[in-house]
Design a protein around this motif. Structure first.
Motif, short mmCIF file in Angstrom:
data_model
loop_
_atom_site.label_atom_id
_atom_site.label_comp_id
_atom_site.label_asym_id
_atom_site.label_seq_id
_atom_site.Cartn_x
_atom_site.Cartn_y
_atom_site.Cartn_z
N LYS A 47 0.85 -1.19 0.00
CA LYS A 47 0.00 0.00 0.00
C LYS A 47 0.89 1.24 0.00
N LYS A 288 -9.71 2.24 -8.78
CA LYS A 288 -9.59 1.27 -7.70
C LYS A 288 -10.29 -0.02 -8.13
N GLY A 289 -9.85 -1.10 -7.51
CA GLY A 289 -10.42 -2.40 -7.85
C GLY A 289 -9.72 -3.48 -7.08
N ARG A 290 -9.70 -4.66 -7.66
CA ARG A 290 -9.07 -5.78 -6.98
C ARG A 290 -8.48 -6.74 -8.01
N ARG A 292 -7.13 -10.82 -8.25
CA ARG A 292 -7.05 -12.13 -7.62
C ARG A 292 -5.88 -12.88 -8.25
N THR A 297 -6.68 -12.37 -2.88
CA THR A 297 -7.29 -11.21 -3.50
C THR A 297 -6.70 -9.95 -2.90
N GLU A 299 -6.94 -5.78 -2.79
CA GLU A 299 -7.69 -4.56 -3.08
C GLU A 299 -6.70 -3.42 -3.28
N TRP A 300 -6.78 -2.75 -4.44
CA TRP A 300 -5.82 -1.70 -4.74
C TRP A 300 -6.51 -0.40 -5.11
N HIS A 316 -8.41 -9.36 -12.94
CA HIS A 316 -8.57 -8.00 -12.44
C HIS A 316 -10.03 -7.60 -12.52
N ASP A 319 -13.55 -1.24 -10.05
CA ASP A 319 -14.72 -0.60 -9.48
C ASP A 319 -15.01 0.74 -10.16
#
Length: 346
Positions: A47, A288-290, A292, A297, A299-300, A316, A319
């Motif tokens: 992060k 932003k999204g995620r 796997r 998973t 979250e970024w 990928h 959001d």
């Protein structure tokens, strides 16, 4: 493959040949030639907000000149102590604070900078200086003089990617420092992009370097290209819209050892499963999204960083409209006929 059985006679033989610096291939063949890629490299997410806090603390502890480069290394959790984010690549986050000069040096290792935060600090490469902004992709080719400086009022952060482990593997590292902290500037700002960034090349230009003659790919141009490509509505199931940064002289990758990519994922887009042999480092610049990776998973959001190891399934999901920068050793794998990909059910 049939398991090799141990016997007293065989163990005595192995001990005898060990004294002559010999070993039996049949004891290690299964670890050397594996049915699929087998690596200690592991998926991981860093992060940026946490990295920024640590970098600011580092800025109070050590100067850029004393440190040579004020960088926190992104160490893969499966490769700790090796200064590697993948088995073949180095990554770190560098900070240059107001008034800093990271002194001029050069080395065999090729480097990329991808700007994460801050605007207006400079990188100089072989006599040309460029101001940097978030999303800019900047190249330092092998054995070119380079230094960094910050004449603004805010710190600047960027992602460093280097082929250090590859150079170590081949035992061909050379490095030297300059007499002065900052090199002499001999070219106008924007010279390389003006010469090579518009699909026009000097007709008699002769270059020996395999690296792109453009050393700053500004994000404003990259983003404009993504938006124009979006209008064609040609989405790849595994990648959304993914483009590679290229060398305008050859059409090949911008760097000979590191492939660099930019990827647009529209809001709500979820990719199909994909895996490839090039372990890949990602940096989110927008959205932003995620993601796997295998059974994990992540979250970024903007400026977060993550790594996908070789031959791991990845998907990928965005959001919001999202842009991901990424880099890997794909150019080397492709030149050696080693690269392989699997598009799952796409």
């Amino acid at each position: 493959m049939e398991a090799v059985q141990k016997t007293p006679e065989r163990e005595a033989f192995y001990k005898k040949i060990d004294g002559e610096n010999l070993s039996a291939l049949w004891n290690v063949l299964g670890d050397l030639v594996t049915p699929e890629p087998r690596s200690a490299c592991r998926p991981h997410l860093w992060k940026f907000d946490q990295i920024r806090d640590y970098m600011n603390e580092a800025g109070r502890l050590i100067t850029a000149k004393e440190a040579e480069r004020r960088v926190l290394v992104l160490e893969n959790p499966g490769l700790r102590g090796q200064s590697r984010i993948t088995t073949s690549l180095f990554a770190g986050v560098q900070m240059v604070v107001p008034g800093d000069v990271a002194p001029a040096h050069r080395h065999t290792q090729s480097a990329l900078r991808f700007v994460l935060e801050g605007k207006g600090a400079y990188t100089a490469v072989d006599g040309e200086r460029t101001a940097m902004a978030p999303g800019d992709f900047v190249i330092t080719p092998s054995m070119t003089w380079h230094d960094h400086s910050n004449e603004t009022n805010e710190p600047m952060f960027w992602l460093d990617g280097l082929d250090i482990p590859m150079v170590q593997f081949f035992d061909c590292s050379f490095a030297e420092g300059a007499k002065e902290d900052q090199q002499a500037i001999s070219k106008p700002a924007g010279d390389s992009f003006a010469r090579y960034g518009r699909n026009l090349l000097p007709i008699d230009q002769k270059r020996s370097s395999k690296t792109s003659p453009i050393f700053n790919y500004p994000y404003e141009h990259t983003r404009e290209t993504l938006e124009k490509a979006r209008a064609r509505d040609e989405w790849d199931a595994c990648h959304g819209l993914k483009l590679k940064f290229s060398n305008p002289e050859t059409g090949d990758f911008a760097m000979p050892t590191i492939g660099t990519f930019i990827q647009l994922l529209p809001k709500g887009f979820k990719t199909a499963r994909y895996r490839s042999t090039d372990a890949t480092v990602f940096a989110a610049i927008e959205g932003k999204g995620r993601t796997r990776v295998g059974d994990q998973t992540f979250e970024w959001g903007p400026r977060d960083l993550f790594v996908v190891p070789s031959w791991h399934w990845v998907t990928h999901e965005a959001d919001t409209d999202s842009v991901l920068f990424s880099f890997s050793d794909r150019p080397v794998q492709q030149k050696l006929d080693l690269f392989r990909e699997d598009r799952g059910n796409a």
